[in-house]
Design an enzyme around this catalytic site. Structure first.
Site, mmCIF file in Angstrom:
data_model
loop_
_atom_site.group_PDB
_atom_site.id
_atom_site.type_symbol
_atom_site.label_atom_id
_atom_site.label_comp_id
_atom_site.label_asym_id
_atom_site.label_seq_id
_atom_site.Cartn_x
_atom_site.Cartn_y
_atom_site.Cartn_z
ATOM 1 N N GLU A 34 10.516 -24.793 12.410
ATOM 2 C CA GLU A 34 9.216 -25.221 12.946
ATOM 3 C C GLU A 34 9.300 -25.409 14.453
ATOM 4 O O GLU A 34 8.363 -25.907 15.091
ATOM 5 C CB GLU A 34 8.764 -26.515 12.269
ATOM 6 C CG GLU A 34 8.227 -26.288 10.858
ATOM 7 C CD GLU A 34 9.238 -25.644 9.936
ATOM 8 O OE1 GLU A 34 10.325 -26.240 9.755
ATOM 9 O OE2 GLU A 34 8.976 -24.555 9.421
ATOM 10 N N ASN A 86 11.673 -19.356 6.943
ATOM 11 C CA ASN A 86 10.461 -18.720 7.483
ATOM 12 C C ASN A 86 10.674 -18.138 8.877
ATOM 13 O O ASN A 86 11.419 -18.684 9.686
ATOM 14 C CB ASN A 86 9.327 -19.748 7.549
ATOM 15 C CG ASN A 86 9.645 -20.887 8.504
ATOM 16 O OD1 ASN A 86 10.467 -21.734 8.182
ATOM 17 N ND2 ASN A 86 9.025 -20.922 9.671
ATOM 18 N N ASP A 139 4.811 -19.727 4.905
ATOM 19 C CA ASP A 139 5.996 -20.579 5.014
ATOM 20 C C ASP A 139 6.793 -20.635 3.723
ATOM 21 O O ASP A 139 7.250 -21.686 3.311
ATOM 22 C CB ASP A 139 5.612 -21.999 5.461
ATOM 23 C CG ASP A 139 6.828 -22.869 5.704
ATOM 24 O OD1 ASP A 139 7.763 -22.404 6.373
ATOM 25 O OD2 ASP A 139 6.861 -23.999 5.188
#
Lengths: 599, 599
Positions: free
Chosen positions: B194, B278, B320
């Site tokens: 992230e 991801n 994701d």
């Protein structure tokens, strides 16, 4: 016939009974229901005795954990949960969250109260961020927050019914004790003896936040609610200005005498009993005099606050031997005479038995043989020193900057707040004790509001040549004798539960819940809970099954090193060094463990 | 005869066996001892299966708590303790303390390791301050700290033998996964998908902090340790620049593909297996292409790091659906042929079975019938889309600023890190699953090193018309079919244990440890631990007695609302709203609960 007539009184009718007596009557009735646990010590007499006996000496060895609950808060968890019907009320240390747990569903959370408190209160909490629990009455749960806010929560919803500030944290005042409900009033004490707080007990109207009376521990007669003519000390009226004439100048204004311990109540005599703490500062040469009424048992009328009698255990304290420990009310026969008694295990190492109606001193004996600061209390009624402990000169700390070694007990006392229990069957008290001595070096300290006002440096350690720092003892309050004594590696900082099953429960700082035979002290069961136990063991019955519950969460004064991450041995007012080895056994936590017999 | 000859080999002689093979052989031997639990999944095959059977379907209902331990740390406790002989090693979330507990004395603390870490790492941990546990080898315990420090601790003393920084927290890199020891190397992944981290697996020499190889998930062939000619994807060589030609420009440099999941190893094939996460950002239109090798299973030679084969589950991820979940290695017969299999329950909702030697895709089926983003994987070997999931257009999130509703599963996947188990007796996988859908609205985001690089707003909820957010299922990996399914109110975020006793264990977010019949899924036992369980259940034998242990401590991605005190429903990347009701059941904690049968 009584039963028949009661059947026709509806709940509504009971609620409509005359005002001020209602809550009292209801609370007495509720506290007599062995299934519940509606006040800190279960009953007003503070015996911490339960008539439940499903768990007994024969089967307690098979006890197992029924369910558990994490409070989500670390540091020291003192006190015990309450149980009212299907609901358990659990409190935490700062930030003083309260949970209502559904006993029908393994502790599902019915509601949660999370007060927002200024964390600046934490540094003024001398001995960890503890809270000693809740009280219940009339559909409300009462909480004494760290920031001295007394809160009444709706027991069904957790919503705040009312709240009132009982003190001022900016002046070192904090709240740690459990509120105590008598009739239509909530009584609450205050903490701050290490900050020069002039402490008091205050009664608020249970229905709202209205203050009804406030009784200071020191000061003028009308502020300490003492009647010079009628209030007695060992049978004699205390006389005018009994407090302020025992202080130099206006030192009583910062005189301590805090009220952070337990209360008990005798509905027949209509007297509430509690003790006051150390005089401030800890440096005795700075405050000449007896420093009344610090270190004192008060018997007060809860309606007016007026004291019926007082007794000061440690005049002019030189060791921080707070007198706040619990007062246990029993009816026993002494020398063939049935008496209404009050038994109190003082920090100073003496176990006192008094007549609770008159304040007559009947027994004052050491409940730890190592106690050395006194040779004992003068029991000669004709002596000018009647009721006064004789101080051994070499253990006096009167000289500033002189380190006095090997004083027993240490400042934490032969017992601290951890409450004892009493079984009417064995007529014995079960006392969780400390077995710790100290070096004490007083020094001059200046008072600044809100700043520490201690003035002494301490070290603590087990008595010379010994390694155990605690004992769990059975005490005969009529004779002042230890009946049996179980040594423990660390001080027993958890409160005791006695039961009709002949089993006595307590917890240890390493985290064990232990069950022993009430008659012999023989260990019958032990279980390692997640964290050190400084909470008080309680029991209740739900769905026909007896449960035993205790909060784990190491901390408190003894565990402050672990709780606050302190390592300087003198820190924690001397406990950090003494209890350093605790970190080999347990880690911080905050958990409820609930025990029961297998299905 | 083998036994006889082994008797004459001393411990010293074993230790003197040839260098690099030693730890591997020793670890394999140790992992085969059912009394111990020496690596995260017990054995290299990651089956999380124990041959212990003292606790079985007939008696598991009588299970009780043997002892407990509080870690002193709140927030999410993922992973499981290790047991090596008489010692249990317990880890915590940040600050990543490690305890060595004495199993001979109810978990007395033998040593404690308390790293000092910069708390600034906390905000870069996307999904709670979790840590997935330790590995043991050659007298050392290995820990992957939040700040990416890989630490080798002396297993006897807890002293740091060596440590090495595996990443840079200032760039959003963090450590959450368990290290994994193969032969003389410690392999460790890294987190930060992230934050636009370009992730990798790195092998360090077990004896010191020397880096042996590092394999990125994206980038040039020599940095991803892929041999264009020899490394295969579904049987065909991947060709030159297999990764960078699937990214626009140099986006691969901030391409994610993080490696925070579990590893498995086949000693015969000498291949280590793990998945990548991801591609960064979560806004797919910002990164055209298949974004290789994010979302990929890697089979690598642990000596060199070179990949033998790869398989990308979710090319150009739009939801994701990290591919980091565990790879479980089994030997089963498919269509009459004995095969070396790898089974993987991907976040994307498909349960994959591959030939682990060749990477051939054998099964790819939905393990939650609600999965709707794909109609399934093209299994036609002659198709240009062979092995590729067909995306349902209405669930594509390719259009920025368009909120796409009702995508199943949610970003947390049909399963997240919570590992499944496999029983060779039933030949079934026991899978803790999520049953959650989402709204997903991507938006443009700019990359700044160390800052969140997400670019999507999410809401999560149970599938329309349903209330349960999880199922605990049994899965046949040969046929891709659900055999039985036990609904759970919340996602099952805890790892599973299968045992030879025919009992399968798992934990729930409310805090229950549950035991079910491996054949039928019938609940045989449940117990409410102090806090929600996101740890993995493990078992060991000590002193002739089988124990089952699990860490409680609600948190993780699903529990981040409780763990971090968040209330905005979109917070926690969408989980806060979905799991808000958890606060009615449990509170933060950090406890080990150890179960056994009564004496």
């Amino acid at each position: 016939m009584r039963y028949l007539s009661l059947r026709f009184i509806t709940v509504g009718a009971i609620a409509a009974l005359a005002g001020s007596a209602y809550a009292n009557d209801q609370l007495i009735k509720m506290s007599q229901n062995p299934n519940d646990w509606v006040m800190p010590a279960r009953t007003y007499d503070a015996q911490r005795y339960s008539p439940l006996k499903q768990i007994n000496t024969g089967n307690v060895g098979k006890l197992q954990v029924a369910w558990t609950f994490s409070t989500g808060v670390l540091r020291g968890h003192e006190g015990a949960p309450l149980v009212v019907g299907n609901v358990m009320y659990v409190h935490t240390p700062f930030p003083n969250n309260v949970f209502a747990l559904d006993l029908d569903h393994d502790g599902k959370i019915l509601w949660k109260y999370e007060p927002k408190q200024d964390p600046n209160v934490i540094p003024i909490m001398c001995c960890d961020t503890v809270n000693r629990g809740l009280s219940y009455a009339d559909g409300k749960v009462f909480l004494n927050q760290a920031d001295t806010t007394l809160v009444a929560l709706d027991a069904k919803t957790g919503k705040v019914a009312w709240s009132v500030k009982n003190g001022d944290a900016s002046k070192g005042q904090s709240g740690t004790s459990a509120p105590f409900v008598i009739k239509d009033k909530v009584l609450v004490g205050i903490s701050g003896g290490e900050f020069g707080v002039r402490c008091h007990v205050t009664a608020y109207d249970m229905k709202d936040d209205k203050q009804v009376w406030r009784a200071y521990s020191e000061g003028p007669d009308d502020e300490i609610l003492i009647d010079p003519e009628k209030t007695t000390d060992l049978g004699k009226p205390v006389g005018k200005d009994s407090s302020i004439r025992t202080w130099e100048g206006d030192q009583w204004k910062i005189g301590g005498g805090c009220t952070w311990g337990w209360m008990a109540y005798d509905p027949q005599l209509n007297l509430v009993y509690y003790g006051s703490g150390n005089p401030s500062t800890w440096n005795p040469s700075q405050r000449p005099g007896d420093n009344r009424w610090s270190m004192t048992i008060f018997a007060r009328n809860p309606d007016t606050g007026i004291a019926k009698w007082v007794y000061q255990m440690t005049p002019h304290d030189q060791w921080d031997y707070d007198g706040v420990n619990e007062m246990i009310l029993t009816d026993q026969s002494i020398n063939g005479r049935e008496r209404k008694l009050l038994t109190h295990f003082d920090r100073n190492g003496l176990g006192y038995t008094l007549d609770r109606e008159t304040g007559e001193l009947l027994v004052a004996d050491k409940y730890d043989p190592k106690v050395n600061w006194t040779t004992g209390v003068d029991m000669n009624k004709n002596s000018p020193n009647y009721g006064r402990p004789a101080v051994v000169a070499r253990y006096s700390t009167e000289k500033p900057d002189v380190n006095v070694a090997d004083i027993c007990p240490a400042a934490i006392g032969s017992k601290d707040q951890q409450p004892a229990a009493y079984s009417p069957e064995t007529q014995l008290f079960y006392v969780p004790t400390n077995h710790v001595c100290m070096d004490y070096e007083p020094f001059k300290v200046n008072y600044t509001a809100g700043q520490p006002y201690v003035g002494a440096t301490l070290s603590m350690y087990p008595p010379k040549g010994e390694t155990n720092m605690g004992n769990f003892i059975a005490w005969d309050g009529k004779t002042g004798k230890i009946v049996w004594s179980d040594p423990e590696q660390f001080s027993v900082w958890a409160g005791t539960l006695a039961t009709a099953g002949g089993v006595v429960f307590y917890g240890t700082l390493e985290g064990y819940l232990k069950a022993v035979d009430a008659k012999t002290g023989k260990e019958l069961y032990k279980f390692k809970t997640p964290s050190g136990i400084i909470g008080n063991v309680m029991t209740y019955e739900h769905g026909g099954k007896q449960y035993v519950a205790v909060l784990s969460g190491v901390g408190g004064w003894a565990g402050i090193g672990l709780a606050a991450g302190l390592t300087d041995p003198h820190a924690g007012l001397g406990t950090v060094g003494a209890y350093a080895a605790l970190s080999n056994y347990t880690s911080l936590g905050g958990q409820l463990t609930v025990f029961a017999l297998p299905q």
